[in-house]
Motif scaffolding. Structure first.
Motif, mmCIF file in Angstrom:
data_model
loop_
_atom_site.group_PDB
_atom_site.id
_atom_site.type_symbol
_atom_site.label_atom_id
_atom_site.label_comp_id
_atom_site.label_asym_id
_atom_site.label_seq_id
_atom_site.Cartn_x
_atom_site.Cartn_y
_atom_site.Cartn_z
ATOM 1 N N ASP A 88 0.805 -1.223 0.000
ATOM 2 C CA ASP A 88 0.000 0.000 0.000
ATOM 3 C C ASP A 88 0.837 1.272 0.000
ATOM 4 O O ASP A 88 0.302 2.356 -0.232
ATOM 5 N N ASN A 89 2.139 1.165 0.283
ATOM 6 C CA ASN A 89 2.964 2.358 0.432
ATOM 7 C C ASN A 89 4.168 2.326 -0.501
ATOM 8 O O ASN A 89 4.722 1.257 -0.791
ATOM 9 N N GLN A 120 1.629 4.504 -7.675
ATOM 10 C CA GLN A 120 0.976 4.173 -8.938
ATOM 11 C C GLN A 120 1.979 4.169 -10.091
ATOM 12 O O GLN A 120 1.989 3.252 -10.920
ATOM 13 N N HIS A 136 -5.136 -3.466 -5.835
ATOM 14 C CA HIS A 136 -5.811 -2.352 -5.181
ATOM 15 C C HIS A 136 -7.167 -2.087 -5.839
ATOM 16 O O HIS A 136 -7.283 -2.131 -7.065
ATOM 17 N N ARG A 137 -8.156 -1.828 -5.013
ATOM 18 C CA ARG A 137 -9.477 -1.459 -5.550
ATOM 19 C C ARG A 137 -9.366 -0.112 -6.257
ATOM 20 O O ARG A 137 -8.472 0.684 -5.988
ATOM 21 N N GLN A 138 -10.274 0.113 -7.161
ATOM 22 C CA GLN A 138 -10.236 1.361 -7.928
ATOM 23 C C GLN A 138 -10.383 2.590 -7.039
ATOM 24 O O GLN A 138 -9.863 3.656 -7.360
ATOM 25 N N ASP A 139 -11.086 2.419 -5.914
ATOM 26 C CA ASP A 139 -11.287 3.564 -5.020
ATOM 27 C C ASP A 139 -10.229 3.624 -3.912
ATOM 28 O O ASP A 139 -10.327 4.427 -2.982
ATOM 29 N N ALA A 140 -9.206 2.762 -4.011
ATOM 30 C CA ALA A 140 -8.161 2.749 -2.977
ATOM 31 C C ALA A 140 -7.346 4.039 -3.026
ATOM 32 O O ALA A 140 -7.075 4.590 -4.096
ATOM 33 N N SER A 141 -6.955 4.496 -1.848
ATOM 34 C CA SER A 141 -6.177 5.727 -1.747
ATOM 35 C C SER A 141 -4.689 5.377 -1.693
ATOM 36 O O SER A 141 -4.137 5.106 -0.629
ATOM 37 N N ILE A 142 -4.050 5.362 -2.845
ATOM 38 C CA ILE A 142 -2.611 5.101 -2.900
ATOM 39 C C ILE A 142 -1.940 6.285 -3.591
ATOM 40 O O ILE A 142 -2.532 6.975 -4.415
ATOM 41 N N SER A 143 -0.701 6.526 -3.233
ATOM 42 C CA SER A 143 -0.001 7.720 -3.714
ATOM 43 C C SER A 143 0.286 7.655 -5.212
ATOM 44 O O SER A 143 0.351 6.570 -5.809
ATOM 45 N N ARG A 144 0.457 8.813 -5.791
ATOM 46 C CA ARG A 144 0.812 8.883 -7.210
ATOM 47 C C ARG A 144 2.149 8.201 -7.467
ATOM 48 O O ARG A 144 2.332 7.530 -8.490
#
Length: 328
Positions: free
Chosen positions: A65-66, A110, A99-107
């Motif tokens: 996630d990070n 990504q 990751h789900r499409q609505d997951a909050s992951i950093s640019r």
């Protein structure tokens, strides 16, 4: 149980997917020796990661996630280690979290995932940390079959097998339990207590180690691996200069510095036009053996115990300090 264990360096972000990392540790307990990326907040994180990747047989990257703490270079240690592993053409196992499409992951994360996917790596995706157990079986044995490496640690006697399972603390305790007390040296004052020693070392005794280095010759850079003869007195002289407490990593750095003082002259015997030598590193197997001998001879002792080798601190014993004093 496999007959050979490999060194696998785990590329990961700071404090991310800790349960997944624990599952990897359990799976590889009898299959491989693991090292891990350390926090980018540490000044020597990059150096440590590069050294581990240089010496490892395989690399495994866990993307969760990070992205990890960004260094001055603008990238995280995970990103930097990945680039090093690719540059060194290390066989690479990559586990990526879906990751789900609505997951909050950093640019940054990504973009990093896009880079990894674009570079035609062998990828394995997981949804939750529970998926790691089954996924790693497929990923590991598939990688072994497609990327055979010459290296690893061959299993010997049952004693060596048991030794490989022990933590540094357990090895240290075993050595002490088997040690024998030596008689007081008549040259010492009666009030001075000598330490117990399992396997005394003669200061003038020499031994061979293997090391790697980079040699510069006519503008070209060459990776070399050579053997070198060291004496225990040279090692003890280095130990005396180390701060009060030190980690295994710190000890290895000091041994590397000792090698560096002799490497250029050593390498010039075969490559007379070499004008500079850098990045001298003792082989990991020889360093592990050397450290065990230092413990067995009671030259160093643990002061802080941890769950990982990187959390344990050592110090020079009184016995070791007294050896140099009696030589003067």
């Amino acid at each position: 149980m496999p007959n050979r264990r490999y060194h696998i360096h785990v590329i990961c972000a700071d404090n991310d997917q800790l349960l997944a990392l624990d599952r990897l540790a359990i799976f590889f307990q009898t299959r491989a020796f693991l090292t891990y990326d350390v926090s980018s907040k540490l000044a020597k994180a990059s150096l440590y990661g590069r050294q581990c990747i240089d010496s490892c047989d395989y690399a495994l990257m866990l993307i969760g996630d990070n992205y990890g703490t960004v260094q001055k270079t603008g990238v995280s240690q995970m990103h930097l280690s990945y680039l090093n592993a690719k540059a060194k053409t290390k066989p690479l196992i990559i586990l990526i979290k879906n990751h789900r499409q609505d997951a909050s992951i950093s640019r940054q994360l990504q973009e990093f995932i896009k880079l990894v996917v674009r570079q035609d790596n062998q990828l394995y995706y997981y949804d939750t940390e529970e998926d790691i157990d089954q996924l790693i079986v497929q990923a590991y044995y598939s990688t072994l079959s497609h990327h055979k490496v010459v290296g690893g640690w061959a299993r010997g006697s049952e004693e060596l097998i048991e030794f490989s399972k022990q933590t540094v603390s357990e090895r240290f305790s075993d050595l002490l339990s088997n040690s024998k007390a030596i008689k007081k040296d008549e040259s010492f004052d009666n009030d001075v207590m000598t330490d117990s020693v399992s396997k005394p070392i003669a200061l003038q005794e020499s031994f061979n180690i293997y090391y790697s280095a980079q040699a510069y010759e006519g503008g070209n850079l060459t990776d070399v691996t050579r053997s070198m003869i060291l004496t225990w007195q040279e090692v003890l002289t280095v130990l005396i200069k180390i701060p009060t407490t030190f980690s295994s990593y710190g000890l290895q750095n000091f041994i590397n510095r000792l090698i560096a003082t002799k490497a250029e002259q050593d390498i010039k015997q075969d490559m007379p036009n070499v004008h500079a030598v850098s990045r001298c590193q003792i082989s990991q197997d020889d360093f592990n053996k050397l450290q065990r001998q230092l413990v067995s001879a009671n030259w160093i002792q643990l002061t802080t115990y941890g769950n990982r080798v990187s959390q344990e601190l050592w110090k020079l014993t009184f016995y070791a300090k007294s050896l140099l004093n009696t030589e003067e």
